[in-house]
Structure formats: C-alpha cells, structure tokens
Write a protein that holds these residues in place. Structure first.
Motif: not given
Length: 253
Positions: A173-179
């Motif tokens: 996992v490189m990033a996740v969404c703020s939502d």
C-alpha cells in the motif's frame, strides 16, 4: 502544517500577541512559584496578581481583587487581535477541547489550545503520547482520516503488505484516500494484474492482510511436508479442491 513534537512542559509559557502570557500559563506560573517555595506570604501571592495588600482593608477584599484579575485576563484573552484566529478544521468548524485531529495518519485528541504571535498550537494526546501540533493562522486543522478497512475489516495503513482476494497477488500500500477508500493505483502491482471496475468503488474490499492460499504456497507446503515425512493427505487434498474451485469461479467471472 508543522510537526508533532515531543512534549516539553517547560514550554508552557504560552505567549499571546504582544508577548503577553495566556491566562492559563499565567496562573500556572503563579501556582508553580507558590508550590516550589512553599513559604510565600499572602502579600507575596497577592503581589503576583498585581495587588498591594497594604492598601486592602480585609483578606476578603484582596481575594475579590484576585478573582477580578483572573476574570479580566480571561476576558482579555477572548478578545483576539484582528490578525489572530482560533484554529479551525478544513470545513470551517472551530477546534474544541477533546476534539480528535489528524496528522500524518495519526489521530490525536486536543487537550489544550494556545495562540502566539506565529500561529496556533494544539497540545494533544494519543494513548500516552503527549505532543503538540503547530500551524499558522492561515492553515487549517485536519479531521482524522476515516479508517480504510480490508475485506476482513482490518485497518489498512500505508506500507502494509496486502494480497488480492481474487488472484492472491501481493501488493504494498503506497497511499490511502482521505475518504476511507483505497484505489488500485495506490498499491504496487508487482507485475500482477490489478482488478479495475468502472465507476466509484473501493479496492480495499478486494485485498486482505492474510495471505490467501495459492498453488505456489500449496506446492511449497507439499515439498516441505515430503521432506519432513509428514504429509497430511486429507489437508492437502482439501486445499487443492478449494483452490481448484476458486480457479473455476474466477474463470467464470
């Protein structure tokens, strides 16, 4: 946005615009001085509040003036200068004591707010971690990001290793969404096919933290079992049937 720094309680001399102490720091300073010496007279304590006991008729008058001095400082602190603003969240909501704020994926609870010439400071706590979050008056405080959950309901964090439930491929996992969602482009593909669907959807429900069984793992486990002479034929057969069934279902989808 500034960084969360290790707490230093000696920093508690909180300054307002014009190099004036905030009322909480001012009172703590007086309490600290009285507690350290333990021998300060009533006259000396009154002097800390700007009161001359010699000019007071009774102790009641002196105490009344002390309380008045405190309320005056509180009122003065509430009247913020034109270029000073109480910290707000990105949606414009005022930050209150006890609110949860977000910073670099962490959730912190606000226990004290301070204002100085450069901006706002939030003293925060999180499971015993005590620190501060600083920002300028034009910056906004972030709400905690909602948890991103995998197919098993386990929170997904940046850097986690996850496996696709539909083909068993490994991803980072490189990033996740703020939502609170995860998109396919936010994970490494490692040469594996990443499933995409049209429209708005959540890839987080397509991955799991627990490595699913695969023919590769099945073969490695069989080789090891043969080497140690402990082959569980029933277990290996059950796994093979499950893998074959999943393979067929994937082919039909």
């Amino acid at each position: 946005m500034g960084v969360i720094e290790a707490s230093d309680r000696a920093w508690k001399v909180v300054q307002m615009k014009g190099e004036k102490q905030g009322v909480s720091a001012w009172l703590r300073g007086i309490i600290g001085e009285c507690g350290v010496s333990g021998t300060r007279s009533c006259a000396a304590i009154a002097e800390a509040f700007g009161i001359d006991c010699k000019h007071e008729r009774t102790c009641r008058d002196c105490i009344t003036k002390m309380m008045t001095a405190i309320t005056d400082r509180i009122d003065a602190e509430r009247e913020l200068p034109a270029d000073v603003e109480w910290p707000r969240f990105e949606d414009g909501e005022l930050v209150k004591m006890g609110d949860e704020v977000g910073f670099e994926g962490e959730t912190m609870r606000v226990c004290e707010v301070a204002l100085d010439a450069d901006g706002w400071v939030l003293w925060c706590e999180n499971d015993g971690l005590d620190g501060r979050l600083r920002g300028s008056y034009v910056e906004r405080v972030k709400h905690p990001a909602p948890e991103v959950l995998d197919a098993d309901g386990v929170p997904i964090k940046v850097g986690d290793t996850v496996w696709a439930t539909y083909n068993g491929c490994k991803h980072i996992v490189m990033a996740v969404c703020s939502d609170g969602s995860l998109h396919p482009e936010m994970v490494t593909d490692d040469g594996c096919m990443v499933e995409y669907e049209e429209g708005l959807w959540d890839f987080a429900k397509k991955v799991t933290h627990e490595q699913p069984d695969s023919w590769i793992l099945w073969g490695e486990d069989l080789d090891m079992a043969v080497k140690v002479g402990e082959v569980d034929k029933a277990e290996m057969m059950c796994r093979a049937k499950a893998l074959a069934k999943g393979e067929c279902e994937w082919a039909r989808s």
